[in-house]
Scaffold this motif. Structure first.
Motif, mmCIF file in Angstrom:
data_model
loop_
_atom_site.group_PDB
_atom_site.id
_atom_site.type_symbol
_atom_site.label_atom_id
_atom_site.label_comp_id
_atom_site.label_asym_id
_atom_site.label_seq_id
_atom_site.Cartn_x
_atom_site.Cartn_y
_atom_site.Cartn_z
ATOM 1 N N LEU A 172 0.832 -1.205 0.000
ATOM 2 C CA LEU A 172 0.000 0.000 0.000
ATOM 3 C C LEU A 172 0.866 1.254 0.000
ATOM 4 O O LEU A 172 0.584 2.216 -0.724
ATOM 5 N N VAL A 173 1.928 1.259 0.779
ATOM 6 C CA VAL A 173 2.826 2.418 0.838
ATOM 7 C C VAL A 173 3.440 2.673 -0.544
ATOM 8 O O VAL A 173 3.506 3.814 -1.001
ATOM 9 N N LYS A 174 3.847 1.605 -1.224
ATOM 10 C CA LYS A 174 4.419 1.750 -2.566
ATOM 11 C C LYS A 174 3.374 2.314 -3.527
ATOM 12 O O LYS A 174 3.672 3.177 -4.347
ATOM 13 N N ARG A 175 2.138 1.821 -3.406
ATOM 14 C CA ARG A 175 1.051 2.312 -4.259
ATOM 15 C C ARG A 175 0.774 3.789 -3.990
ATOM 16 O O ARG A 175 0.581 4.581 -4.917
ATOM 17 N N LEU A 176 0.784 4.179 -2.732
ATOM 18 C CA LEU A 176 0.560 5.581 -2.368
ATOM 19 C C LEU A 176 1.709 6.475 -2.830
ATOM 20 O O LEU A 176 1.486 7.611 -3.249
ATOM 21 N N ALA A 177 2.922 5.972 -2.763
ATOM 22 C CA ALA A 177 4.086 6.764 -3.184
ATOM 23 C C ALA A 177 4.015 7.113 -4.660
ATOM 24 O O ALA A 177 4.550 8.145 -5.085
ATOM 25 N N ALA A 178 3.330 6.295 -5.442
ATOM 26 C CA ALA A 178 3.188 6.577 -6.873
ATOM 27 C C ALA A 178 2.330 7.813 -7.128
ATOM 28 O O ALA A 178 2.386 8.397 -8.219
ATOM 29 N N TYR A 179 1.559 8.241 -6.145
ATOM 30 C CA TYR A 179 0.755 9.456 -6.286
ATOM 31 C C TYR A 179 1.608 10.715 -6.138
ATOM 32 O O TYR A 179 1.128 11.821 -6.380
ATOM 33 N N PHE A 180 2.864 10.560 -5.726
ATOM 34 C CA PHE A 180 3.747 11.699 -5.485
ATOM 35 C C PHE A 180 4.844 11.737 -6.548
ATOM 36 O O PHE A 180 5.329 10.699 -6.983
ATOM 37 N N ASP A 181 5.222 12.948 -6.953
ATOM 38 C CA ASP A 181 6.264 13.083 -7.970
ATOM 39 C C ASP A 181 7.653 12.973 -7.346
ATOM 40 O O ASP A 181 7.789 12.722 -6.142
ATOM 41 N N ALA A 182 8.685 13.187 -8.143
ATOM 42 C CA ALA A 182 10.072 13.038 -7.686
ATOM 43 C C ALA A 182 10.447 14.064 -6.617
ATOM 44 O O ALA A 182 11.397 13.861 -5.873
ATOM 45 N N ARG A 183 9.678 15.164 -6.531
ATOM 46 C CA ARG A 183 9.940 16.192 -5.522
ATOM 47 C C ARG A 183 9.037 16.041 -4.297
ATOM 48 O O ARG A 183 9.043 16.893 -3.425
#
Length: 187
Positions: free
Chosen positions: A76-87
């Motif tokens: 889930l954390v990995k899936r949520l991290a995809a909602y955020f850009d490189a910054r």
């Protein structure tokens, strides 16, 4: 009555063996069970076996008093991290409520603790942390979820100090290097 298990460890096995040998050489008789326990305890740096036992009991009580850490769903954390850009900025507002709530904790973590912010200051902070152009939605959601409190007139906002859920804490920790890189800092 069941027997209590007492953990025994020594940093250096060789030093333990030397210390035990020296104590056995000084003993002019065959040591009893209790004397051997005392020797082993002294080898591990305790005064005697009673001291070792008291230390183990205290550690056991301390570990029982602390709640076990909640398991983290890293998928889930990995899936949520995809909602955020490189910054570390939120690219889009998740469709599912549970995902949105976890993402809000990231915004919460970036607000200063124990400090009041004006509506303009909070809006500026939220604008820099997302890319979909609706800082008012984020401000409202932070208040609705109890992560930020506001005065009745809506002029002052303040972060509510709470412990983030396990997944939110893991997401905040995962995104921290992205934010640091965007600000030109090293972790």
């Amino acid at each position: 009555m069941s027997r209590v298990s007492i953990p025994f460890s020594a940093g250096d096995l060789s030093a333990l063996a030397r210390s035990l040998r020296d104590q056995l050489v000084q003993c002019d008789h065959t040591p009893s069970h209790l004397e051997l326990l005392n020797m082993l305890a002294r080898c591990a740096g305790h005064r005697n076996y009673q001291s070792l036992r008291a230390q183990a009991a205290a550690e056991n009580r301390l570990h029982q008093a602390q709640p076990a850490p909640a398991p983290v769903d890293y998928v889930l954390v990995k899936r949520l991290a995809a909602y955020f850009d490189a910054r570390g900025r939120l690219k889009s507002w998740p469709a599912k409520e549970s995902l949105r709530e976890t993402c809000l904790w990231v915004f919460w973590s970036r607000l200063p603790a124990k400090q009041s912010l004006s509506e303009a200051q909070l809006s500026t902070q939220l604008r820099t942390d997302h890319l979909f152009g609706d800082h008012a939605l984020l401000r409202r959601e932070l208040c609705d979820h109890g992560l930020v409190s506001r005065t009745p007139d809506g002029r002052q906002y303040r972060r509510v100090e709470r412990q983030p859920p396990a997944e939110a804490a893991a997401l905040i920790h995962h995104l921290r290097p992205r934010l640091a890189a965007a600000e030109g800092r090293t972790q």
